[in-house]
Design an enzyme around this catalytic site. Structure first.
Site, PDB file in Angstrom:
ATOM      1  CB  CYS A 111      -0.913   0.001   1.212  1.00 60.43           C
ATOM      2  SG  CYS A 111      -0.013  -0.143   2.773  1.00 60.43           S
ATOM      3  CG  HIS A 286      -4.013   0.728   4.553  1.00 57.80           C
ATOM      4  ND1 HIS A 286      -3.324  -0.099   3.687  1.00 57.80           N
ATOM      5  CD2 HIS A 286      -5.158   1.076   3.899  1.00 57.80           C
ATOM      6  CE1 HIS A 286      -4.028  -0.235   2.570  1.00 57.80           C
ATOM      7  NE2 HIS A 286      -5.137   0.463   2.679  1.00 57.80           N
ATOM      8  CG  ASN A 306      -8.149   1.007   0.561  1.00 54.00           C
ATOM      9  OD1 ASN A 306      -6.916   0.886   0.540  1.00 54.00           O
ATOM     10  ND2 ASN A 306      -8.906   0.414   1.461  1.00 54.00           N
TER      11      ASN A 306
END
Ligand SMILES: *[C@@H]1O[C@H](CO)[C@@H](O)[C@H](O)[C@H]1NC(C)=O
Ligand SMILES: *[C@@H]1O[C@H](CO)[C@@H](O)[C@H](O)[C@H]1NC(C)=O
Ligand SMILES: *[C@@H]1O[C@H](CO)[C@@H](O)[C@H](O)[C@H]1NC(C)=O
Length: 340
Positions: A111, A286, A306
């Protein structure tokens, strides 16, 4: 510069490959809990992206290393006076398709590379009118100071690497046309379970980070070194004073930014509305891309992309409470400017 790796929470939880049961979904308890709250500002639900996975498998996706490694200068920007109540970078720069594209990091804690590569791509279009996509694959494979590839990394180091070493072009895994039109498309498949035959379910085990090679995909004619694209400057945003307005000014003026936050066990169940934390169990750090803000039913929010596939959340996006540093979303903002 000292690399302080405190604890790779996500990585440690990863070693738990049992039988794949495709009929189960993780976080059922959290879904019931959130949806039973009378004043919840968001709706929880099962995610096809996580079908058959355990909560530990999902934690692997949270690949921001919980440590302090910031090689970037801290940038203070004078905040704009007339900040609008709503802003969406997809509308403001409608000629830039990368701003609204949702990617899929596969079963890999990359990520930190996606948030960076996505915002960098947007900024080539916004500032230089260049149509190119920066390769999250090149970043996660070749940036050694960034951390551990699929097992987590530092967003700040990714932006630093861009200005120092350059990053080649890339694209989505499934786009076969990307394979000859970009240097390093993402090497790991998207994880989709519900459309039979479209994509295989992702392996439960965390993917091995592919080796760094200084070559482009077969069929792409530009040599790797000539395909490298650099940043002219990269920075961490100073959010110590007027943090919210600083982030808004940066996005309005220069484009989407990378942000990091702590994922709690209710977050993966997000479907719609403005996310606020109702769980106490952290899964890990994240990284994502903030591209705007607004107000929904009286709740101020950040609009965030995301990298868990367009199936996840609200077409791949989510809204999270703005103005309260929810889960740390307002305290680790990184960005930079592209070089021609
Ligand atoms: C970059 O990505 C966007 C969004 O996925 C896509 O529309 C565009 O064609 C890509 N550009 C190149 C040069 O591959
Ligand atoms: C960006 O490039 C496109 C095609 O290359 C061109 O048509 C357009 O006018 C350019 N836009 C700006 C704002 O420079
Ligand atoms: C990160 O580390 C800090 C301090 O060691 C701890 O309080 C926090 O809970 C950790 N975050 C996560 C997501 O594990």
């Amino acid at each position: 510069m000292k690399l302080t790796v405190l604890l790779l929470v996500c990585g440690l939880l990863a070693i738990n490959a049992a039988n794949i049961n495709l009929d189960t979904y993780p976080f059922e308890k959290e879904i019931a809990m959130v949806n039973s709250l009378p004043d919840a500002t968001w709706t929880a639900g099962r995610q096809e992206r996580f079908k058959g996975m355990t909560e530990e498998d999902v934690a692997v996706l949270c690949g921001v290393i919980n440590g302090t490694y910031n090689p970037l200068p801290i940038m203070s920007i004078p905040v704009l006076k007339d900040i609008p109540a709503e802003f969406d970078a997809r509308t403001k720069w409608a000629r830039c398709p990368s701003i609204g594209t949702i990617q899929d990091q596969s079963n890999c804690g990359s990520c930190w590379a996606f948030g960076a590569a996505e915002a960098m791509s947007d900024r080539y279009c916004i500032h230089l009118n260049m149509s190119l996509n920066i390769s999250a694959a090149d970043l996660m494979e070749c940036c050694e100071s960034c951390g551990n590839g699929c097992e987590g990394g530092f967003p700040e180091a990714a932006w630093n690497y861009w200005t120092r070493s350059g990053i080649c072009t890339g694209g989505l895994y499934e786009k076969s046309e990307d394979k000859s039109s970009t240097c390093k498309p993402y090497p790991l498949p998207s994880c989709e379970h519900h459309i039979v035959g479209k994509e295989p379910p992702c392996s439960k085990k965390i993917a091995k980070t592919p080796e760094c090679t200084q070559t482009c995909h077969k069929g792409y004619t530009t040599p790797y070194k000539q395909d490298l694209h650099y940043g002219s400057v990269s920075y961490s945003l100073d959010v110590s004073v007027n943090g919210v307005q600083s982030i808004q000014t940066e996005i309005m003026t220069n484009g989407p930014v990378e942000a990091a936050f702590t994922v709690y066990s209710d977050f993966p169940t997000y479907k719609s509305g403005v996310y606020k934390r109702h769980s106490l169990d952290p899964l890990g750090g994240h990284a994502v891309k903030i591209l705007g803000w607004g107000v929904l039913n009286g709740e101020p929010y950040w609009l965030v992309a995301n990298s868990w596939n367009p199936d996840w959340g609200n077409k791949g996006f989510f809204l999270i409470l703005r103005g309260h540093n929810e889960c740390g979303i307002e305290e680790q903002i990184t960005a930079g400017m592209p070089k021609n």
